[in-house]
Design an enzyme around this catalytic site. Structure first.
Site, PDB file in Angstrom:
ATOM      1  N   THR A  18       0.663  -1.008   0.077  1.00 17.14           N
ATOM      2  CA  THR A  18       0.178   0.064  -0.394  1.00 17.14           C
ATOM      3  C   THR A  18       0.728   1.813   0.495  1.00 17.14           C
ATOM      4  OG1 THR A  18      -0.252  -0.620   2.233  1.00 17.14           O
ATOM      5  CG2 THR A  18      -1.892  -1.300   1.117  1.00 17.14           C
ATOM      6  N   ASP A  19       0.083   2.577  -0.181  1.00 14.22           N
ATOM      7  CA  ASP A  19       1.307   3.874  -0.285  1.00 14.22           C
ATOM      8  C   ASP A  19       0.049   4.476   1.044  1.00 14.22           C
ATOM      9  OD1 ASP A  19      -1.776   4.794  -1.097  1.00 14.22           O
ATOM     10  OD2 ASP A  19      -1.015   5.339  -2.993  1.00 14.22           O
ATOM     11  N   ALA A  20       1.239   5.684   0.795  1.00 14.67           N
ATOM     12  CA  ALA A  20       0.303   6.518   2.504  1.00 14.67           C
ATOM     13  C   ALA A  20      -0.960   7.002   1.996  1.00 14.67           C
ATOM     14  CB  ALA A  20       0.877   8.138   1.588  1.00 14.67           C
TER      15      ALA A  20
END
Length: 149
Positions: A18-20
């Site tokens: 996942t990303d931020a």
């Protein structure tokens, strides 16, 4: 359940995927597609060392570089989501094939990716026919489907 279990690969979205924003990062989708293909080959009975260089066994005489890829997201995937990757292999010509990966959460299609491979001689780097194990995998994976001439 698919009649060909080697074409349905379960996968869980991990925190590292996942990303931020907390959703799956775009670059990981194509990695999932490639890993699902590797898992599928193993489930079908083809050792990955027979297809990919760098293993402990003899190096393959044919390389299968990716010559085209694309991916589409239709809905976000979050950490912990349990997905299923459904593989749809297709021979393009005697030395080229693609694997479309359709990723679903429950019954909702949330993403897809496509990897197109070209067979080349590992020494000369000239185009050649697909290796026999890959031919068998594609053939078995498309049984019962109408194939173009």
């Amino acid at each position: 359940m698919n009649a060909y279990p080697w074409l349905e690969i379960p996968r869980t979205v991990r925190f590292s995927d996942t990303d931020a924003a907390g959703v799956m990062h775009f670059q990981h989708l194509l990695g999932w597609c490639h890993q699902a293909w590797e898992d599928s080959l193993e489930q079908f009975g083809i050792p990955v060392g027979a297809v990919f260089p760098g293993g402990r066994s003899d190096q393959p005489s044919v390389a299968l570089p990716i010559v085209h890829c694309h991916a589409d997201f239709r809905a976000p995937m979050y950490v912990g989501d349990a997905a299923v990757i459904h593989l749809l292999p297709k021979r393009i010509d005697p030395g080229c094939f693609e694997v479309v990966s359709e990723i679903s959460l429950n019954t909702q299609k949330v993403a897809s990716g496509c990897l197109q491979h070209l067979a080349i001689d590992a020494v000369t780097r000239q185009r050649c026919s697909l290796p026999e194990p890959i031919e068998r995998w594609i053939e078995a994976s498309t049984l019962g489907q109408i194939q173009p001439l």
